[in-house]
Design an enzyme around this catalytic site. Structure first.
Site, mmCIF file in Angstrom:
data_model
loop_
_atom_site.group_PDB
_atom_site.id
_atom_site.type_symbol
_atom_site.label_atom_id
_atom_site.label_comp_id
_atom_site.label_asym_id
_atom_site.label_seq_id
_atom_site.Cartn_x
_atom_site.Cartn_y
_atom_site.Cartn_z
ATOM 1 N N ARG A 119 11.069 9.491 35.508
ATOM 2 C CA ARG A 119 11.306 9.369 36.941
ATOM 3 C C ARG A 119 11.867 10.732 37.476
ATOM 4 O O ARG A 119 12.861 10.962 37.046
ATOM 5 C CB ARG A 119 11.811 8.208 37.500
ATOM 6 C CG ARG A 119 12.038 8.073 38.777
ATOM 7 C CD ARG A 119 13.488 8.630 39.202
ATOM 8 N NE ARG A 119 13.708 8.119 40.620
ATOM 9 C CZ ARG A 119 14.704 8.552 41.296
ATOM 10 N NH1 ARG A 119 15.547 9.449 40.671
ATOM 11 N NH2 ARG A 119 14.976 8.451 42.617
ATOM 12 N N THR A 167 21.675 12.288 49.627
ATOM 13 C CA THR A 167 21.886 11.316 48.476
ATOM 14 C C THR A 167 21.372 9.954 48.521
ATOM 15 O O THR A 167 21.304 9.628 49.992
ATOM 16 C CB THR A 167 23.622 11.429 48.267
ATOM 17 O OG1 THR A 167 23.823 10.495 47.274
ATOM 18 C CG2 THR A 167 24.019 10.707 49.544
ATOM 19 N N GLY A 168 21.220 9.323 47.762
ATOM 20 C CA GLY A 168 20.714 7.998 47.881
ATOM 21 C C GLY A 168 19.440 7.772 47.171
ATOM 22 O O GLY A 168 18.913 8.448 46.403
ATOM 23 N N THR A 228 24.402 11.331 43.727
ATOM 24 C CA THR A 228 24.232 12.870 43.439
ATOM 25 C C THR A 228 25.557 13.379 44.250
ATOM 26 O O THR A 228 26.001 12.924 45.341
ATOM 27 C CB THR A 228 22.888 12.853 44.340
ATOM 28 O OG1 THR A 228 21.810 12.413 43.745
ATOM 29 C CG2 THR A 228 22.687 14.629 44.269
ATOM 30 N N THR A 254 22.232 15.727 39.749
ATOM 31 C CA THR A 254 22.352 14.276 39.648
ATOM 32 C C THR A 254 21.728 13.761 38.365
ATOM 33 O O THR A 254 20.833 14.462 37.684
ATOM 34 C CB THR A 254 21.624 13.598 40.894
ATOM 35 O OG1 THR A 254 21.740 12.141 40.817
ATOM 36 C CG2 THR A 254 20.119 13.696 40.667
ATOM 37 N N SER A 288 27.285 9.557 37.739
ATOM 38 C CA SER A 288 25.920 9.660 38.503
ATOM 39 C C SER A 288 25.535 11.297 38.151
ATOM 40 O O SER A 288 24.441 11.555 39.145
ATOM 41 C CB SER A 288 26.085 9.321 39.797
ATOM 42 O OG SER A 288 27.282 9.792 40.507
HETATM 43 N N1 ASP Z 1 19.186 10.878 45.368
HETATM 44 C C1 ASP Z 1 19.193 10.650 43.801
HETATM 45 C C2 ASP Z 1 18.059 10.136 43.330
HETATM 46 O O1 ASP Z 1 17.131 9.483 43.699
HETATM 47 C C3 ASP Z 1 20.286 9.589 43.484
HETATM 48 C C4 ASP Z 1 21.480 9.514 44.552
HETATM 49 O O2 ASP Z 1 21.889 10.413 45.240
HETATM 50 O O3 ASP Z 1 22.088 8.442 44.473
HETATM 51 O O4 ASP Z 1 17.803 10.535 42.116
#
Ligand code: ASP
Length: 326
Positions: free
Chosen positions: A216, A239-240, A188, A206, A86
């Protein structure tokens, strides 16, 4: 000193006082212990790939290095690790099979740099650092970011590993785009460090949501969304699902809440509350980490199973975050 802070908050001004004079309380708390070494140095970072990242960052801090150098050294570990799918090399691609990377970095003086939608460069965090150090800008994107990286001497590489390509080809069969909670299609690394001097810096890097639309960009390269530090207060990283973090400028919000007197834990919980209030949170995971100048930390997520690595007091360990949904 933390006793003194609790006494001031609870005993003298009490609940009414905390609502009316949050700034005053925050100022008293900070002034009561301006040179505290408590909790220093420390490193905190998201997910399991944070463990080796913390070790690299702590090495810099232990030898007297600056937090900004520590955060860069730390997140470069998962960026270079093809098994960390990731981040950086080996990151899962977008729906067109392209690995596109986002990263940002911020130091104790408020300087920051970032890159978004960058391809072919294994260490986007170091390109973000160069943007910060070598240009008058904060963010470079896409082709321009790549051109800058190449001019700076970064090698052009193919970041799509065999393993990641195989996963993408599997996904192509159904082509269903749906972020899955806590699996490695979006994880991330956000990392915050407090150095021996008590200065804070942060980094976030990330490959973003896997199978995302080409072009994107998520929260991670956006200063104040994916990461933010203010050396008077503390730092935060996220994160997320980045869209949810972008809509609430989560990291900036959480640092500002700490400025008003919230603990890192309280601030992270409020950051998640803002998401839960207006968004369809049931299908998405978001996790926040925050630290303050004293080396206290907080963590909160929408769903269970967000975890993070904390290196402090001579120990590096994984901790399960608290969450809104149990
Ligand atoms: N926050 C990151 C994104 O939306 C992905 C992640 O942290 O899992 O690109």
């Amino acid at each position: 000193m933390s006793n003194r802070r609790n006494f001031i908050k609870g005993g003298v001004l009490g609940a009414v006082g905390t609502a009316i004079f949050p700034k005053l309380i925050s100022a008293i708390a900070q002034n009561s212990n301006p040179n505290s070494e408590e909790g220093h140095p420390m490193v905190i970072s998201t997910w399991k790939h944070g463990m080796p990242a913390n070790v690299a960052a702590m090495e810099v801090l232990q030898s007297g290095g600056k937090a900004i150098d520590a955060v860069e050294a730390g997140v470069k570990i998962p960026e270079a690790d093809p098994e960390s799918m990731s981040v950086g090399l080996g990151g899962l691609p977008d729906r067109d099979g392209k690995v596109t990377l986002d990263a940002c970095i911020m130091d104790e003086t408020g300087n920051c740099g970032s890159v978004s939608f960058l391809q072919h460069i294994k260490h986007p965090i170091s390109v973000a650092r160069k943007v910060m150090d070598e240009t008058p800008h904060v963010m470079l994107s896409g082709e321009g970011a790549l051109q800058f990286a190449l001019e700076q001497g970064f090698p052009k590489e193919d970041l799509l590993t065999e393993k990641a390509e195989k996963r993408w080809r599997e996904w192509l069969k159904e082509s269903e785009y749906k972020p899955i909670i806590n699996v490695e299609n979006h994880d991330t690394i956000g990392l915050l460090a407090l150095d021996k001097k008590g200065d804070i810096s942060g980094a976030c890097t990330t490959s973003g949501l896997s199978w995302k639309m080409h072009g994107r960009v998520g929260d991670s390269p956006v200063i104040g969304a994916g990461m933010y530090v203010d050396n008077e207060v503390g730092g935060c990283c996220a994160t997320g699902v980045g869209e949810a973090v972008l809509k609430t400028l989560g990291s900036f919000l959480i640092v500002e809440l700490m400025r008003q007197g919230a603990s890192p834990q309280e601030a992270c919980e409020e950051g998640i509350a803002r998401i839960v209030k207006n968004q369809n949170y049931k299908d998405m995971q978001i996790g926040y980490l925050a630290i303050n100048k004293k080396g206290e930390h907080g963590a909160y997520a929408v769903h269970p199973w967000f975890n993070y690595a904390l290196h402090q007091g001579g120990e590096n360990r994984m901790i399960d975050s608290l969450s809104y949904l149990k």
